[in-house]
Design a protein around this motif. Structure first.
Motif: not given
Length: 399
Positions: A210-212, A230-237
């Motif tokens: 999952a993404d979140v 978040f699975r990928d911290p970069e998604l936050l940006e």
């Protein structure tokens, strides 16, 4: 593995109230170590972060520890953990941020199995921008959420898929991995609500895909705080910031105002409590969590099986649904009785349970209102066989 329910019951001073608590779906009782952690943090000097003095450094340490604890719980990175006052509040922030990039004709997929808190924010945001809401339907006989339907539910216009990891109403644990697989084929963001699964099932965000992931500490006896992971911290940006600080980066982009430091100290203690459910668990906190929650899963599977079998043996009681994979929650009706009447009767016998008249959520989809609603039973870590037998005995006498 050793899940000693007698030892665990000794961790909960509130069990001394003399009631039998089947209200676990609304949040478990609070262990002593969590209450102590909160009160200790409230007595210590804690200031805002960013200062060179001890009170400020203590605040930063508490927040850092809270992120690490949640990351250990779900198998993620601390820098991907957004903290906030509750999971519904955090989810609303996330949805509002995502919706800024939706346009007319985009699609959002939600499910009939989910609780209202994981449906309403998506539906409201979709209505604001003219997006289309599509629904994953449940099997009214078993309360399963068939994963195969998502192959047709998602499309090139799908922006997000929201689905629960487990239902707090009927206990169903759907095949979320397959749902995620279909969503990823079209590039949709997947947000999974793990509120009701987290107290009973080992979580691994990387494996799940999952993404979140959404969790609420209150569900397992922690304070009233939640987290988005978040699975990928970069998604936050890549999503719009809701922070009051125009220079906010990373998790701070979805966090508002000062943190409730004493409650975050309690959050850490509550996850340490989960790691100690199995008194034979060893290793890092992550390893102890996996072992302990695995033990809890096995213990509650047996307890739920006994409860379900006993209730189904009563001719005047109907258990709702019969999903293959479950958390220890279920709902039932009693012939000729309305849900509030049943819940009042149980309360008169010293048993806590909630009535749902079926006007919303999964029960509305099942048409439960036509038979007077349903009673929800949510087991907790401290539930035992004696309490199950007491519930069955009381219901036997309800004719």
């Amino acid at each position: 593995m050793a899940f000693d329910v007698a030892r665990i019951r000794g961790l909960f001073p509130a069990l001394g109230d003399g009631w039998i608590h089947f209200d676990g779906a609304a949040g478990m009782l609070v262990p002593e170590q969590v209450a102590s952690a909160v009160s200790t943090a409230m007595r210590a000097p804690v200031s805002g972060p960013g200062g060179a003095f001890p009170a400020s450094q203590r605040a930063e340490s508490i927040v850092t520890a809270a992120r690490r604890a949640v990351a250990d719980l779900v198998g993620a990175e601390p820098g991907a953990v957004v903290l906030g006052p509750s999971s519904p509040v955090l989810l609303r922030r996330l949805v509002d941020a995502l919706a800024e990039r939706w346009t007319i004709g985009d699609e959002i997929v939600v499910s009939r199995l989910d609780e209202e808190a994981n449906i309403a924010p998506w539906c409201r945001a979709a209505k604001r921008v003219g997006a289309v809401v599509r629904w994953g339907e449940i099997d009214i006989e078993t309360c399963e959420l068939p994963a195969w339907q998502y192959e047709n539910l998602v499309s090139a216009r799908t922006k997000a898929v929201a689905v629960t990891l487990a239902s707090g109403s009927v206990g169903t644990r759907p095949d979320v991995s397959t749902v995620i697989e279909f969503a990823k084929r079209v590039g949709a963001l997947v947000v999974v609500d793990a509120t009701y699964a987290a107290p009973f099932v080992p979580l691994d965000l990387q494996e799940l895909g999952a993404d979140v992931l959404v969790v609420s500490a209150q569900a397992w006896g922690g304070p009233s705080v939640g987290a988005l992971v978040f699975r990928d911290p970069e998604l936050l940006e890549r999503i719009s910031s809701v922070s009051l600080d125009p220079n906010a980066r990373g998790v701070a982009r979805l966090e508002l105002g000062p943190h409730p430091y004493p409650l975050l100290a309690g959050l850490v203690a509550s996850i340490d409590y989960l790691a100690g459910l199995d008194d034979a668990a060893a290793g890092s906190r992550r390893e102890r969590l996996v072992t302990s929650l695995g033990s809890a899963k096995s213990y509650h599977a047996g307890l739920l099986a006994q409860l379900s079998t006993e209730l189904r043996s009563l001719r005047h009681v109907m258990v709702i649904g019969d999903a293959m994979r479950r958390i220890p929650s279920l709902a039932f009706t009693v012939a000729g009785k309305k849900a509030p009447e049943i819940a009042d009767y149980l309360a008169a016998q010293g048993l806590c349970a909630f009535a749902d008249e079926g006007s919303g959520g999964v029960f509305a989809s099942l048409g439960v209102a036509e038979v007077g609603g349903a009673v929800r039973i949510g087991l907790a870590h401290y539930s035992n066989v004696f309490e199950i037998n007491q519930l069955v005995r009381v219901l036997e006498e309800l004719r």
